[in-house]
Design an enzyme around this catalytic site. Structure first.
Site, mmCIF file in Angstrom:
data_model
loop_
_atom_site.group_PDB
_atom_site.id
_atom_site.type_symbol
_atom_site.label_atom_id
_atom_site.label_comp_id
_atom_site.label_asym_id
_atom_site.label_seq_id
_atom_site.Cartn_x
_atom_site.Cartn_y
_atom_site.Cartn_z
ATOM 1 N N SER A 1 0.811 -1.215 0.000
ATOM 2 C CA SER A 1 0.000 0.000 0.000
ATOM 3 C C SER A 1 0.846 1.267 0.000
ATOM 4 O O SER A 1 0.387 2.324 -0.437
ATOM 5 C CB SER A 1 -0.942 0.008 1.208
ATOM 6 O OG SER A 1 -0.222 -0.126 2.420
ATOM 7 N N ASP B 1 -3.489 6.653 11.812
ATOM 8 C CA ASP B 1 -2.680 5.968 10.802
ATOM 9 C C ASP B 1 -1.335 6.681 10.700
ATOM 10 O O ASP B 1 -1.234 7.769 10.132
ATOM 11 C CB ASP B 1 -3.413 5.992 9.456
ATOM 12 C CG ASP B 1 -2.647 5.265 8.353
ATOM 13 O OD1 ASP B 1 -1.474 4.908 8.566
ATOM 14 O OD2 ASP B 1 -3.222 5.074 7.263
ATOM 15 N N HIS C 1 0.790 5.219 6.515
ATOM 16 C CA HIS C 1 0.599 5.775 5.170
ATOM 17 C C HIS C 1 0.851 7.288 5.189
ATOM 18 O O HIS C 1 1.178 7.852 6.235
ATOM 19 C CB HIS C 1 -0.806 5.435 4.670
ATOM 20 C CG HIS C 1 -1.060 3.960 4.619
ATOM 21 N ND1 HIS C 1 -1.684 3.268 5.648
ATOM 22 C CD2 HIS C 1 -0.757 3.024 3.680
ATOM 23 C CE1 HIS C 1 -1.756 1.984 5.344
ATOM 24 N NE2 HIS C 1 -1.189 1.803 4.154
#
Length: 420
Positions: free
Chosen positions: A145, A394, A397
């Site tokens: 990702s 998060d 990312h």
């Protein structure tokens, strides 16, 4: 000369005129000598100036100048005049996982930081030039990702910088393709978080309690990369959950398959050998350029940069300003393993164009660049989570526009190493 002749013809004082003419000739000679000297001085100054200019370019010039530039060594400079490179809302490819402004982030300074290497400057990304570079070709990102975030960043940069028409994403299993018809070019992402075959290869349903890899098998993925013109790989994060990786010998479907637990770093090195062997056999060095992007750091504990702090990337609004900062989330041994695999591949197939793009150190400073709580939540948050934002922040990312745009600037500089 014409004026001197006229004066000589009209004047009755011939001797004075001759003396005047002789003196004028001497003056002309002196003027000629002075002019010649001046030209020589100017030429010398020009030569010196050229040397100074060349020296300055070598020391502080653009990426690819004479002095070797280490693009990973530098600092973040706040620049709200030329950054961000595109507005979040103008990118039709934006992912809800990365659209921090859309999901409520008010402090947008994370969009305005420019990476400035110490010994050079990165060329500004030129979407039109990049599209000409991949005209009629395939640019493919392969990995997890984090690599998908860099792929989306590339799509945003190309769409806004080159003024491209909106193009759909075409999904085919683990492969997602965007084709820009104006240039007959495709920009692709292939979900392959562990490079080799694994039980986590489904691009959607891959959150499993136990990860299993088939270290000797890569063809399932590699069939999608064959004949790509530019390949950008990454693979780190999915290896680091447990100290040991469960390895399967034989196929997942075979009744005779066997399992073995192998130390994470050892299994990672074995996967890299499988990856390198495939490249050695299948990549056409005349056609394809290969890049491997280094580890993307995480910022899970604020104690790593501030001993008095309890938390993570939540509410962080500025980069870390300590040069050389290195968090515990980055594994140097894994980076060395990639370097060794690439070096061995270069030795065995020297005609292959392969390079490492080092994003780790520059990204280490950017504790402010993660989505934190400002992203789409794929599962409903519990009341307890809502009371403790750090519990669901998060810190892996990255927001877009943001840090992955710089990764693509490094890729762009590697593709166009000489300044215009």
């Amino acid at each position: 000369m014409v004026m001197g002749k006229r004066l000589a013809m009209k004047s009755p004082l011939l001797g004075i005129n001759k003396l005047w003419a002789a003196r004028k000739g001497l003056n002309s000679l002196l003027l000629f000598l002075i002019a010649a000297s001046a030209l020589a001085i100017v030429a010398a100054i020009c030569r010196q100036g050229a040397a100074v200019t060349e020296s300055s370019l070598s020391r502080e010039g653009s990426f690819g100048a004479r002095r070797k530039c280490e693009p990973s060594s530098g600092r973040w400079v706040f620049d709200n005049q030329s950054y961000p490179l595109y507005p979040e809302r103008r990118c039709s490819f934006m992912s809800d996982q990365l659209a921090c402004e859309k999901f409520g982030r008010k402090d947008l300074r994370y969009q305005n930081w420019r990476w400035q290497p110490h010994d050079c400057s990165l060329p500004r990304f030129n979407g039109t030039r990049m599209m000409e570079r991949i005209k009629g070709k395939r640019l493919a990102f392969v990995g997890d990702s984090l690599n998908r975030g860099q792929w989306i960043s590339m799509l945003c940069l190309l769409e806004t910088s080159a003024g491209l028409a909106k193009s759909p994403m075409i999904f085919s299993g683990s492969l997602t393709t965007v084709r820009f018809k104006e240039y007959n070019a495709s920009v692709e992402f292939h979900w392959s978080p562990l490079l080799v075959e694994s039980n986590s290869d489904d691009p959607i349903n891959h959150r499993l309690p136990e990860r299993i890899v088939r270290l000797e098998s890569i063809e399932k993925h590699a069939q999608h990369w064959t004949n790509a013109d530019i390949l950008i790989f990454n693979s780190y994060l999915w290896w680091r959950r447990d100290p040991k990786m469960k390895v399967i010998w034989g196929s997942f479907e075979s009744e005779e398959k066997e399992y073995e637990e192998i130390a994470m770093l050892t299994s990672f090195k074995m996967a890299l050998k499988t990856w390198a062997a495939w490249l050695h056999l299948h990549v056409d060095p005349v056609k394809t350029q290969v890049f491997f992007v280094t580890l993307s750091p995480t910022h899970q504990s604020s104690r790593e940069w501030d001993l008095d702090s309890e938390g993570n990337c939540y509410n962080q609004t500025d980069p870390i300003n300590k040069e050389g900062y290195w968090g515990r989330g980055s594994d140097r041994a894994m980076m060395r393993a990639v370097q060794e695999a690439v070096d061995q591949l270069k030795e065995s197939k020297p005609e292959l164009s392969i390079a490492i793009i080092d994003i780790t150190q520059l990204s280490e400073y950017r504790k402010d660049g993660h989505p934190s709580i400002y992203r789409k939540q794929w599962e409903p948050l519990t009341p307890q989570q809502l009371l403790t934002p750090t519990s669901f922040a998060d810190c892996i990312h990255w927001c877009l526009p943001g840090v992955p745009d710089v990764w693509n600037e490094l890729l762009y500089a590697a593709l166009f190493p000489s300044p215009l």
